[in-house]
Write a protein that holds these residues in place. Structure first.
Motif, PDB file in Angstrom:
ATOM      1  N   ASP A 289       0.982  -1.308   0.051  1.00 51.50           N
ATOM      2  CA  ASP A 289      -0.084  -0.025   0.049  1.00 51.50           C
ATOM      3  C   ASP A 289       1.012   1.196   0.139  1.00 51.50           C
ATOM      4  OD1 ASP A 289      -2.338  -1.456   0.185  1.00 51.50           O
ATOM      5  OD2 ASP A 289      -1.939  -1.587   2.209  1.00 51.50           O
ATOM      6  N   PHE A 290       2.139   0.989  -0.250  1.00 48.18           N
ATOM      7  CA  PHE A 290       2.951   2.210   0.044  1.00 48.18           C
ATOM      8  C   PHE A 290       2.927   3.201  -1.393  1.00 48.18           C
ATOM      9  CE2 PHE A 290       7.119   4.268  -1.494  1.00 48.18           C
ATOM     10  CZ  PHE A 290       7.408   5.095  -0.247  1.00 48.18           C
ATOM     11  N   THR A 291       2.659   4.376  -1.177  1.00 48.41           N
ATOM     12  CA  THR A 291       2.526   5.298  -2.196  1.00 48.41           C
ATOM     13  C   THR A 291       3.575   6.465  -2.014  1.00 48.41           C
ATOM     14  OG1 THR A 291       0.768   6.498  -0.947  1.00 48.41           O
ATOM     15  CG2 THR A 291       0.325   4.758  -2.753  1.00 48.41           C
ATOM     16  N   LEU A 292       3.882   7.282  -2.926  1.00 50.47           N
ATOM     17  CA  LEU A 292       5.017   8.183  -2.877  1.00 50.47           C
ATOM     18  C   LEU A 292       4.352   9.618  -2.559  1.00 50.47           C
ATOM     19  CD1 LEU A 292       6.893   7.319  -6.134  1.00 50.47           C
ATOM     20  CD2 LEU A 292       7.877   7.246  -3.660  1.00 50.47           C
ATOM     21  N   SER A 293       5.061  10.442  -1.785  1.00 52.12           N
ATOM     22  CA  SER A 293       4.573  11.644  -1.592  1.00 52.12           C
ATOM     23  C   SER A 293       4.616  12.603  -2.438  1.00 52.12           C
ATOM     24  CB  SER A 293       5.159  12.184   0.025  1.00 52.12           C
ATOM     25  OG  SER A 293       4.815  11.195   1.012  1.00 52.12           O
ATOM     26  N   ASP A 294       4.131  13.775  -2.504  1.00 50.23           N
ATOM     27  CA  ASP A 294       4.223  15.049  -3.352  1.00 50.23           C
ATOM     28  C   ASP A 294       5.656  15.568  -3.044  1.00 50.23           C
ATOM     29  OD1 ASP A 294       1.853  14.500  -4.658  1.00 50.23           O
ATOM     30  OD2 ASP A 294       0.779  16.050  -3.183  1.00 50.23           O
ATOM     31  N   GLY A 295       6.175  16.052  -4.007  1.00 51.53           N
ATOM     32  CA  GLY A 295       7.664  16.803  -3.790  1.00 51.53           C
ATOM     33  C   GLY A 295       8.613  15.907  -3.712  1.00 51.53           C
TER      34      GLY A 295
END
Length: 371
Positions: A289-295
């Protein structure tokens, strides 16, 4: 007193350890296999113990010489100036190791080294027997290819024991190695760092301490602080200097995820003990369920693998998931340590840089992706 010091370190981290000491203003720093040598005085000794993130301990290099017989070993050890450090009532246990040498019996070499030190001190103090009830001066020797290094340990407990990790998960990464991964990932005071399989939080805590300029040894004590030969103000001055450099106002933030609630509980406690709890948060979440953050984001992780916690097939499945989740994007940087030589193939792309090292007794590589 001008002294030569030895900082043993994990293989592969010699350059980092040497650069760190140079940055601290230490003299005549030179990296060798598995260790870094440097020179200085007792203040240098205090500075190195308190500030080194990558050294395993700080030792005084008493001397080096060749020995192919026990007589040569005895005479070599006896010629060293032990009385400059060891007092009449001080304890001086001996331990060591032998590798590819004519002298290969560690117990016999221990006895010879001990006897030689006693003989030297007996002639200096006019005593035939030593009670050894005082502060401990741990003598260590290494005989490699018939060359003997004799050292006096100043740290006591290894420098990876920062004082914050009261508990850990089943297979924790060593603090010194976690700190090295943070350095290789170029962690700075304005970074956002994520560990999607954080365990007891060591990588994130070391990253936060680096970003906030918290000296790793600032909260612990060292064996040599009890020595009579150690100037009383050396450690006090270096601790005050280290405290003055701490930057609590930096914008650094870190976030850790794991599927183990107990490990996350330990991680939160460790972060609090390390003084970085307001910079690091932890949450229960599966890597799937890992997703990258913005920036901008720096991902650093030590995934479980075949020889450590998972069977090989499960570990390979994990690498595939990581390859799917760790996308090639601008501003995203990934650092992964694993002993699996097929990691890049399973992960799905070649690393931009690699570094060989050890995680405990396992030969590993640190894979860095930043393009």
């Amino acid at each position: 007193m001008k002294l030569t010091f030895c900082a043993p370190c994990i293989f592969g981290l010699e350059g980092l350890c040497a650069n760190e000491l140079k940055f601290l203003g230490v003299e005549n720093v030179r990296a060798e296999n598995g260790r870094v040598l440097f020179e200085g005085d007792f203040n240098t000794l205090a500075k190195a113990n308190i500030n080194s993130r990558y050294a395993e301990r700080i030792q005084i290099l008493m001397g080096e010489f060749e020995a192919t017989s026990y007589d040569m070993l005895f005479e070599g050890v006896k010629s060293l100036n032990w009385e400059d450090f060891i007092g009449i009532s001080d304890a001086f246990p001996v331990k060591g190791g032998c590798l590819n040498s004519k002298l290969m019996s560690v117990p016999d070499c221990q006895k010879i080294v001990k006897k030689a030190v006693v003989d030297r001190l007996s002639s200096k103090y006019m005593l035939s027997w030593f009670e050894e009830t005082g502060p401990v001066h741990q003598i260590q020797f290494l005989i490699r290819n018939d060359n003997v290094s004799v050292l006096l340990d100043t740290s006591g407990a290894g420098l990876h024991k920062r004082g914050y990790r009261a508990e850990s998960n089943d297979a924790p990464i060593k603090e010194t190695l976690a700190a090295a991964m943070a350095e290789l990932s170029s962690v700075r005071a304005n970074h956002f760092v994520t560990d999607p399989m954080c365990g007891s939080g060591t990588i994130l805590i070391e990253s936060a301490m680096k970003a906030m300029k918290i000296a790793p040894g600032i909260k612990r004590y060292f064996a040599c602080e009890k020595w009579n030969c150690m100037p009383s103000d050396s450690f006090k001055e270096e601790r005050e200097l280290a405290k003055s450099k701490i930057n609590t106002d930096c914008s650094f933030l870190a976030q850790g995820f794991d599927i183990d609630s107990a490990a996350l509980s330990v991680a939160r406690k460790n972060a609090e003990l390390a003084g970085v709890a307001d910079k690091v948060s932890f949450e229960k979440r599966d890597i799937r369920d890992f997703t990258l953050s913005d920036g901008y984001q720096t991902v650093i992780t030590n995934p479980p693998y075949g020889e450590r916690l998972l069977d090989v097939r499960a570990a390979e499945e994990l690498y595939k998931i990581m390859g799917d989740r760790f996308l090639r994007q601008k501003g995203k940087r990934y650092t992964v340590i694993t002993p699996d030589d097929d990691f890049e193939k399973i992960f799905g792309r070649k690393a931009d840089k690699r570094r060989k090292t050890y995680n405990g007794t396992l030969k590993c590589q640190i894979y860095m992706f930043y393009k």
